[in-house]
Design a protein around this motif. Structure first.
Motif, PDB file in Angstrom:
ATOM      1  N   GLN A   1       0.846  -1.197   0.000  1.00 37.46           N
ATOM      2  CA  GLN A   1       0.000   0.000   0.000  1.00 37.46           C
ATOM      3  C   GLN A   1       0.880   1.246   0.000  1.00 37.46           C
ATOM      4  OE1 GLN A   1      -3.066  -0.606  -0.666  1.00 37.46           O
ATOM      5  NE2 GLN A   1      -2.842  -2.803  -0.308  1.00 37.46           N
ATOM      6  N   ARG A   2       0.744   2.115   0.993  1.00 35.20           N
ATOM      7  CA  ARG A   2       1.573   3.329   1.049  1.00 35.20           C
ATOM      8  C   ARG A   2       2.559   3.293   2.221  1.00 35.20           C
ATOM      9  NH1 ARG A   2      -0.746   7.115  -2.391  1.00 35.20           N
ATOM     10  NH2 ARG A   2      -2.888   6.634  -3.008  1.00 35.20           N
ATOM     11  N   PHE A   3       2.752   2.120   2.792  1.00 41.08           N
ATOM     12  CA  PHE A   3       3.622   2.008   3.960  1.00 41.08           C
ATOM     13  C   PHE A   3       5.091   1.853   3.559  1.00 41.08           C
ATOM     14  CE2 PHE A   3      -0.386  -0.239   5.477  1.00 41.08           C
ATOM     15  CZ  PHE A   3      -0.968   0.957   5.876  1.00 41.08           C
ATOM     16  N   LEU A   4       5.350   1.274   2.398  1.00 41.15           N
ATOM     17  CA  LEU A   4       6.709   1.127   1.875  1.00 41.15           C
ATOM     18  C   LEU A   4       6.700   1.659   0.449  1.00 41.15           C
ATOM     19  CD1 LEU A   4       7.410  -2.527   3.105  1.00 41.15           C
ATOM     20  CD2 LEU A   4       8.224  -0.418   4.170  1.00 41.15           C
TER      21      LEU A   4
ATOM     22  N   TRP B   1      -2.754 -19.512   2.395  1.00 38.75           N
ATOM     23  CA  TRP B   1      -2.098 -18.791   1.304  1.00 38.75           C
ATOM     24  C   TRP B   1      -3.107 -18.308   0.269  1.00 38.75           C
ATOM     25  CZ3 TRP B   1       1.800 -18.370   4.050  1.00 38.75           C
ATOM     26  CH2 TRP B   1       2.310 -19.433   4.775  1.00 38.75           C
ATOM     27  N   ALA B   2      -4.388 -18.344   0.605  1.00 38.28           N
ATOM     28  CA  ALA B   2      -5.385 -17.875  -0.351  1.00 38.28           C
ATOM     29  C   ALA B   2      -5.160 -16.408  -0.698  1.00 38.28           C
ATOM     30  CB  ALA B   2      -6.784 -18.091   0.208  1.00 38.28           C
ATOM     31  N   THR B   3      -4.942 -15.584   0.297  1.00 37.11           N
ATOM     32  CA  THR B   3      -4.631 -14.173   0.085  1.00 37.11           C
ATOM     33  C   THR B   3      -3.538 -13.767   1.063  1.00 37.11           C
ATOM     34  OG1 THR B   3      -6.368 -13.524   1.643  1.00 37.11           O
ATOM     35  CG2 THR B   3      -6.947 -13.567  -0.696  1.00 37.11           C
ATOM     36  N   ALA B   4      -2.677 -12.874   0.617  1.00 35.36           N
ATOM     37  CA  ALA B   4      -1.617 -12.380   1.499  1.00 35.36           C
ATOM     38  C   ALA B   4      -2.205 -11.360   2.467  1.00 35.36           C
ATOM     39  CB  ALA B   4      -0.494 -11.746   0.679  1.00 35.36           C
ATOM     40  N   PRO B   5      -1.830 -11.400   3.741  1.00 34.81           N
ATOM     41  CA  PRO B   5      -2.371 -10.430   4.700  1.00 34.81           C
ATOM     42  C   PRO B   5      -1.839  -9.032   4.418  1.00 34.81           C
ATOM     43  CG  PRO B   5      -0.621 -11.706   5.713  1.00 34.81           C
ATOM     44  CD  PRO B   5      -0.869 -12.322   4.360  1.00 34.81           C
ATOM     45  N   PRO B   6      -2.659  -8.017   4.550  1.00 33.70           N
ATOM     46  CA  PRO B   6      -2.173  -6.648   4.312  1.00 33.70           C
ATOM     47  C   PRO B   6      -1.260  -6.193   5.446  1.00 33.70           C
ATOM     48  CG  PRO B   6      -4.409  -6.589   5.166  1.00 33.70           C
ATOM     49  CD  PRO B   6      -4.073  -8.043   4.961  1.00 33.70           C
ATOM     50  N   LEU B   7      -0.332  -5.319   5.113  1.00 33.05           N
ATOM     51  CA  LEU B   7       0.518  -4.725   6.147  1.00 33.05           C
ATOM     52  C   LEU B   7      -0.290  -3.708   6.942  1.00 33.05           C
ATOM     53  CD1 LEU B   7       3.889  -4.120   4.237  1.00 33.05           C
ATOM     54  CD2 LEU B   7       3.235  -6.079   5.638  1.00 33.05           C
ATOM     55  N   SER B   8       0.022  -3.592   8.213  1.00 29.55           N
ATOM     56  CA  SER B   8      -0.652  -2.620   9.070  1.00 29.55           C
ATOM     57  C   SER B   8       0.261  -1.422   9.306  1.00 29.55           C
ATOM     58  CB  SER B   8      -1.032  -3.264  10.411  1.00 29.55           C
ATOM     59  OG  SER B   8       0.134  -3.671  11.110  1.00 29.55           O
TER      60      SER B   8
END
Length: 628
Positions: A299-302, A477-484
């Protein structure tokens, strides 16, 4: 009723009736509540329009209030997951006895992941029956508008809810205690779409078959379906999915065995190369290595791939624990578990870094081989459109350009110096491809990354890989977890840590019979140096060193000597940081400096990243007058 504090009102009414010496039954209690106006207050709070309100109107009114309080979209469907408490956490009986101690505050927390949604419960003190009570609203996918009230469309969502139990230590260390998958679709066949269950939380690795404890859950579908599915229909769907997944798994195993036989027939020495097709996860389940990878957008974290490499390198390194003696234990953690515990082995770092680089649009692969010491090692390689190859060390964030050496070329007068720490390579893979090294030598320096050439790399069929990675028996592994995002305020925390470390240094010098005088101006000047060090770790480019040297020359008086010592940590324990720093002779010399006009300087600077990961930079400095 909770807002009106009805429970305490009823208790007070019961006490009054008991003092009168009357026999109390349900009718008497209701009459007493009516006489005191309690029933009227409840009715007014529900905002009934008239006394002829039907059950359907009452339900709609309740649902509307729930929607407003939870701020949800009435046109969508949700799962409300409510934790009702934990039971039988037997390993924490001792923690419960110690919970009254002043300095002990170890806690437990539950992390939840469901289709790009992540939640975390409030930390609760460790106990045999921890008070794990919290609620989470999970949004279900929207197939089409007309299917909102169709329970059969919800039955097709095969992804379970992933529950993680994390123990948080007082020093900030985190331990993964359990990783469990909850099949939520049983709520579709429950009365009023409300389902209460006790989830058994099993251990990790060798303890995967042992229970850690029980977590009581209540799951509710909001809004509930107009019709309920029968339990036979739901169970039939589960059985059908299981049979299909098992058959896919069997077919892939047959294919992998045949593929491996073909590979070792090319050269007998291939059987000794590190071609790892399966790996064991934290639940002791063997899975195809490609299923451990999913493109992950930060997203916009990195902002850049290099910043992603810096973020991954700040996650602590920890080898998988071994019960008893033996060789190295291998546990490949899923992405969510690695992010929650914030530590892992080299393969955990490489998998996360590769997922992030693929998310940035790079052609990235996890490499499996050995390091210069001959030990098992993983790293990441990216291949450019110009066929250039770059190695990424996931533990340090360093990048190395790979220039292969042709062993058939005549010997060079000047040998090429290899700066990367990798020695051999057996295989590479990402989320949709797997290659085994077919070249005569598995030495990294002689390896060509022309993956499309069958004479150099043996590839698995991509369609077979895709079919296996979509196996619903591999739900994590269905979906990658979003970064917080980070919740750390770097300015406030930096100032607090600096004051704490100053106090520790003052006490340290006091034990040496030395007084301590701080130079605030010099301490502030050190800030630019720490910012330059972190920028260099992210970009590989040194910027700002010239300005820092000019400022130091102006700040240090004539005939005075300046000494500085920078160091970086991934934790915020200042006692531990000071002890580690004093192992360096330079730092010990600075903090134990004796002389004329000794002035100490200190700067602590925190640089935050996603997942509350931070780089803690500390610079110790001293100035003193030189005596000729």
């Amino acid at each position: 009723m909770t807002q009106l504090n009805i429970n305490s009102v009823i208790s007070r009414v019961i006490d009054e009736l008991m003092q009168e010496g009357n026999q109390i039954d349900e009718n008497q209690l209701l009459e007493a509540l009516r006489q005191r106006g309690i029933v009227d207050e409840i009715v007014k709070s529900l905002k009934f329009q008239d006394n002829q309100t039907t059950t359907k109107e009452m339900t709609d009114n309740y649902n509307n209030q729930a929607v407003q309080s939870m701020k949800i979209d009435p046109s969508k469907r949700y799962l409300y997951v409510q934790m009702l408490g934990g039971r039988a956490f037997l390993e924490h009986i001792l923690d419960e006895d110690r919970s009254t101690e002043k300095n002990y505050n170890g806690t437990l927390s539950i992390h939840i992941h469901f289709r790009q949604q992540r939640f975390q419960s409030r930390p609760i003190l460790c106990a045999c029956e921890p008070d794990l009570r919290d609620g989470f609203l999970l949004q279900l996918p929207q197939h089409k508008v007309s299917a909102r009230s169709d329970p059969t469309s919800l039955l097709s969502i095969a992804e379970p809810i992933h529950l993680l139990l994390i123990r948080n230590e007082p020093n900030g260390d985190k331990t993964l205690l359990s990783s469990t998958y909850l099949e939520w679709r049983k709520v579709l066949s429950s009365s009023h779409n409300r389902w209460t269950t006790a989830v058994e939380l099993n251990g990790i690795g060798p303890e995967a078959k042992l229970s850690v404890g029980l977590l009581d859950l209540k799951i509710e579908l909001i809004p509930r379906s107009l019709e309920e599915l029968s339990k036979d229909v739901v169970e039939a769907q589960f059985k059908l999915e299981h049979n299909r997944a098992t058959e896919k798994e069997r077919l892939f195993l047959v294919y992998a065995k045949r593929w491996w036989q073909e590979y070792i027939q090319i050269r007998p020495v291939h059987s000794k190369r590190l071609v790892k097709i399966f790996a064991q996860d934290e639940n002791a389940v063997n899975r195809f290595v490609c299923s451990y990878l999913k493109p992950l957008r930060s997203q916009r974290f990195l902002d850049t791939p290099r910043q992603a490499a810096r973020f991954v390198s700040l996650l602590a390194y920890e080898e998988a624990p071994i019960v008893g003696g033996g060789s190295r234990s291998e546990v490949w953690s899923n992405t969510l578990a690695f992010l929650c515990k914030k530590k892992g082995d080299c393969e955990d770092h490489s998998l996360l870094l590769c997922s992030l680089l693929v998310g940035f649009g790079l052609d990235a692969y996890v490499c499996i081989g050995t390091n210069a010491k001959g030990l098992f090692c993983t790293w990441v390689a990216t291949i450019g459109v110009d066929h250039s190859v770059v190695f990424w060390d996931s533990l340090t964030g360093q990048r190395f350009n790979h220039n292969p050496i042709n062993p058939d070329d005549p010997p060079l007068k000047k040998q090429i110096k290899v700066d990367h720490p990798f020695k051999t390579i057996g295989s590479v893979f990402n989320h949709k491809s797997f290659y085994a090294n077919c070249q005569p030598s598995d030495n990294v320096d002689c390896c060509y990354f022309e993956l499309n050439k069958e004479t150099k790399w043996k590839a698995m069929n991509e369609d077979v890989i895709k079919s296996n990675c979509e196996n619903i028996l591999v739900p994590s592994w269905a979906t990658a977890p979003p970064l917080s995002p980070s919740k750390i305020d770097p300015v406030i925390i930096s100032a607090e840590l600096e004051r704490e470390l100053q106090s520790l240094i003052t006490d340290y010098r006091k034990d040496l019979d030395l007084s301590t005088i701080w130079d605030d101006n010099l301490s502030y000047i050190l800030t630019s140096a720490l910012a330059a060090y972190e920028l260099e770790r992210c970009t590989g480019i040194s910027i700002g060193n010239e300005e820092f040297q000019h400022a130091i020359r102006r700040a240090v008086p004539e005939r005075h000597t300046f000494k500085g010592f920078p160091i970086q940590f991934v934790h915020r324990d200042m006692r531990r940081a000071l002890a580690s720093s004093l192992k360096s002779p330079v730092c010990e010399e600075i903090l134990g400096c004796r002389g004329d006009l000794v002035r100490l300087a200190l700067r602590v600077r925190i640089f935050t990243y996603a997942e509350d990961v931070s780089a803690v930079w500390i610079m110790f400095a001293v100035t003193y007058r030189s005596v000729l």
